[in-house]
Motif scaffolding. Sequence first.
Motif, mmCIF file in Angstrom:
data_model
loop_
_atom_site.group_PDB
_atom_site.id
_atom_site.type_symbol
_atom_site.label_atom_id
_atom_site.label_comp_id
_atom_site.label_asym_id
_atom_site.label_seq_id
_atom_site.Cartn_x
_atom_site.Cartn_y
_atom_site.Cartn_z
ATOM 1 N N GLU A 33 11.828 -14.636 51.354
ATOM 2 C CA GLU A 33 11.495 -15.087 52.705
ATOM 3 C C GLU A 33 12.476 -16.187 53.107
ATOM 4 O O GLU A 33 12.863 -17.016 52.293
ATOM 5 C CB GLU A 33 10.073 -15.629 52.775
ATOM 6 C CG GLU A 33 9.009 -14.551 52.685
ATOM 7 C CD GLU A 33 7.603 -15.105 52.843
ATOM 8 O OE1 GLU A 33 6.703 -14.305 53.173
ATOM 9 O OE2 GLU A 33 7.403 -16.323 52.637
ATOM 10 N N VAL A 34 12.843 -16.174 54.384
ATOM 11 C CA VAL A 34 13.770 -17.157 54.936
ATOM 12 C C VAL A 34 13.157 -17.722 56.208
ATOM 13 O O VAL A 34 12.683 -16.967 57.069
ATOM 14 C CB VAL A 34 15.144 -16.529 55.240
ATOM 15 C CG1 VAL A 34 16.085 -17.547 55.881
ATOM 16 C CG2 VAL A 34 15.766 -15.948 53.974
ATOM 17 N N THR A 35 13.157 -19.046 56.321
ATOM 18 C CA THR A 35 12.564 -19.721 57.475
ATOM 19 C C THR A 35 13.630 -20.468 58.260
ATOM 20 O O THR A 35 14.510 -21.117 57.691
ATOM 21 C CB THR A 35 11.478 -20.708 57.024
ATOM 22 O OG1 THR A 35 10.436 -19.996 56.362
ATOM 23 C CG2 THR A 35 10.878 -21.459 58.210
ATOM 24 N N ARG A 61 10.421 -11.962 56.200
ATOM 25 C CA ARG A 61 10.398 -11.357 54.865
ATOM 26 C C ARG A 61 11.332 -10.167 54.894
ATOM 27 O O ARG A 61 11.130 -9.208 55.638
ATOM 28 C CB ARG A 61 8.981 -10.945 54.474
ATOM 29 C CG ARG A 61 8.896 -10.356 53.071
ATOM 30 C CD ARG A 61 7.472 -10.115 52.614
ATOM 31 N NE ARG A 61 6.747 -11.378 52.418
ATOM 32 C CZ ARG A 61 5.579 -11.468 51.792
ATOM 33 N NH1 ARG A 61 4.993 -10.379 51.296
ATOM 34 N NH2 ARG A 61 4.986 -12.635 51.670
ATOM 35 N N ASN A 62 12.349 -10.243 54.068
ATOM 36 C CA ASN A 62 13.410 -9.244 54.081
ATOM 37 C C ASN A 62 13.053 -8.043 53.216
ATOM 38 O O ASN A 62 12.088 -8.067 52.442
ATOM 39 C CB ASN A 62 14.702 -9.898 53.573
ATOM 40 C CG ASN A 62 15.953 -9.145 53.973
ATOM 41 O OD1 ASN A 62 15.894 -8.184 54.729
ATOM 42 N ND2 ASN A 62 17.089 -9.598 53.483
ATOM 43 N N VAL A 63 13.851 -6.989 53.357
ATOM 44 C CA VAL A 63 13.779 -5.892 52.404
ATOM 45 C C VAL A 63 14.174 -6.450 51.032
ATOM 46 O O VAL A 63 14.819 -7.500 50.936
ATOM 47 C CB VAL A 63 14.717 -4.732 52.806
ATOM 48 C CG1 VAL A 63 14.324 -4.171 54.164
ATOM 49 C CG2 VAL A 63 16.180 -5.182 52.825
ATOM 50 N N PRO A 64 13.791 -5.809 49.927
ATOM 51 C CA PRO A 64 14.113 -6.352 48.601
ATOM 52 C C PRO A 64 15.615 -6.584 48.409
ATOM 53 O O PRO A 64 16.447 -5.792 48.856
ATOM 54 C CB PRO A 64 13.580 -5.279 47.644
ATOM 55 C CG PRO A 64 12.467 -4.635 48.402
ATOM 56 C CD PRO A 64 12.932 -4.607 49.837
ATOM 57 N N ALA A 65 15.926 -7.694 47.754
ATOM 58 C CA ALA A 65 17.314 -8.047 47.450
ATOM 59 C C ALA A 65 17.573 -7.833 45.971
ATOM 60 O O ALA A 65 16.713 -8.113 45.137
ATOM 61 C CB ALA A 65 17.577 -9.506 47.823
ATOM 62 N N ARG A 66 18.766 -7.343 45.628
ATOM 63 C CA ARG A 66 19.079 -7.103 44.219
ATOM 64 C C ARG A 66 20.542 -7.403 43.949
ATOM 65 O O ARG A 66 21.423 -7.172 44.793
ATOM 66 C CB ARG A 66 18.746 -5.670 43.813
ATOM 67 C CG ARG A 66 19.514 -4.609 44.554
ATOM 68 C CD ARG A 66 18.982 -3.204 44.293
ATOM 69 N NE ARG A 66 19.804 -2.199 44.948
ATOM 70 C CZ ARG A 66 20.827 -1.593 44.373
ATOM 71 N NH1 ARG A 66 21.150 -1.870 43.123
ATOM 72 N NH2 ARG A 66 21.535 -0.692 45.029
#
Length: 355
Positions: free
Chosen positions: A328-330, A163-168
């Motif tokens: 999230e990236v798997t 789970r990454n920091v927020p993306a914008r």
Amino acid sequence: MSTVRPTEVRTTDYHTAGEPFRITDLTAADAPLPCPPGDTVAERRANLLGPGGDGTAPRPGLPHEELRLLLAREPRGHSGMYGGFVVPPDDDGAHFGVVFWHKDGYSTACGHGTLALGAWAVDSGRVAAPDDGDAQVRIDVPSGRVTATVHRAGGRTTGVTFRNVPARVTGRGVKADTSLGPVEVDLAHAGACYASLPARALGLTVDRARLPGLVRAAGEIRAALAGHPATLHPAGPLLSGVYGVTLYEELPDTPAGPRQRNVTVFADGQIDRSPCGSGTSARLALLAEDGALEEGRELTHESVIGTVFTGRLVPGAATGQVAGLVTEVTGSSHRTGEHRFTLDPDDTLGTGFGL
């Protein structure tokens, strides 16, 4: 002459979807060097950078810089090498911190490295995990705190989700001139700033035969966007500037959602062998704004070598246009070896070379 004087440097190496990640634990009793100074991971990275701390160049002559060169460059590494120094976390809320490095310096984010670190933390016993089920590994990185959820079955690690920091999204249709003609790119911050555009806009396709042209175009785009307002981060210069350029092509959708193939070129022409973890987060933010990806759907993201990440929006975790979207990236990470590198004082190549 090199300032690194360890008898040996121990590393544990992983690959995530084909992209290498070399781990050096500077908190270990046998660490080759003490941790770089700083109260936070971001401060530790800043102290490794040159004057101004803007991330454009490492500070030469530091022991940690010599160690990075030793591990990244030939004959111990190669032009595609990536890794990280494990350091203490910012506070007790995380298991550890990491300063990411590559052949040209120190990055603010690394999704494939986060996946590898999650697997390493569980595989090494640093973080307890069940034989069957999930374990969460919280990691402080220069851009914030991320979480790697390590999936287990039968006592083995079967995959990792971060789970990454927020993306914008920060820019749309930003013009950039290249030797192949003018193009329009989209910009998104997801721990680092990524510029995205379809490869067809340059008359290219995402395949190995076109890599020289893709790398050249990516470098031209990165240079053209230097200092553009959309590349600036509100937290300041340490998180600003285009880090990676993602050139993608659309593929037929899967039942779960959109499917794309990409190559991400970062730093000074370094090719991500994986679909790029943080870059996948940036693509998710752009697709969400386009209305091409909804909660409950996922992006199948392929790399230039055919490996795959899947990415999704976290349900109910949209934090607004300014703060961004939680993604999230798997993917899968596998250990490739453990190394004991040495630096012979009589070796005239010292910390190595790059081609």
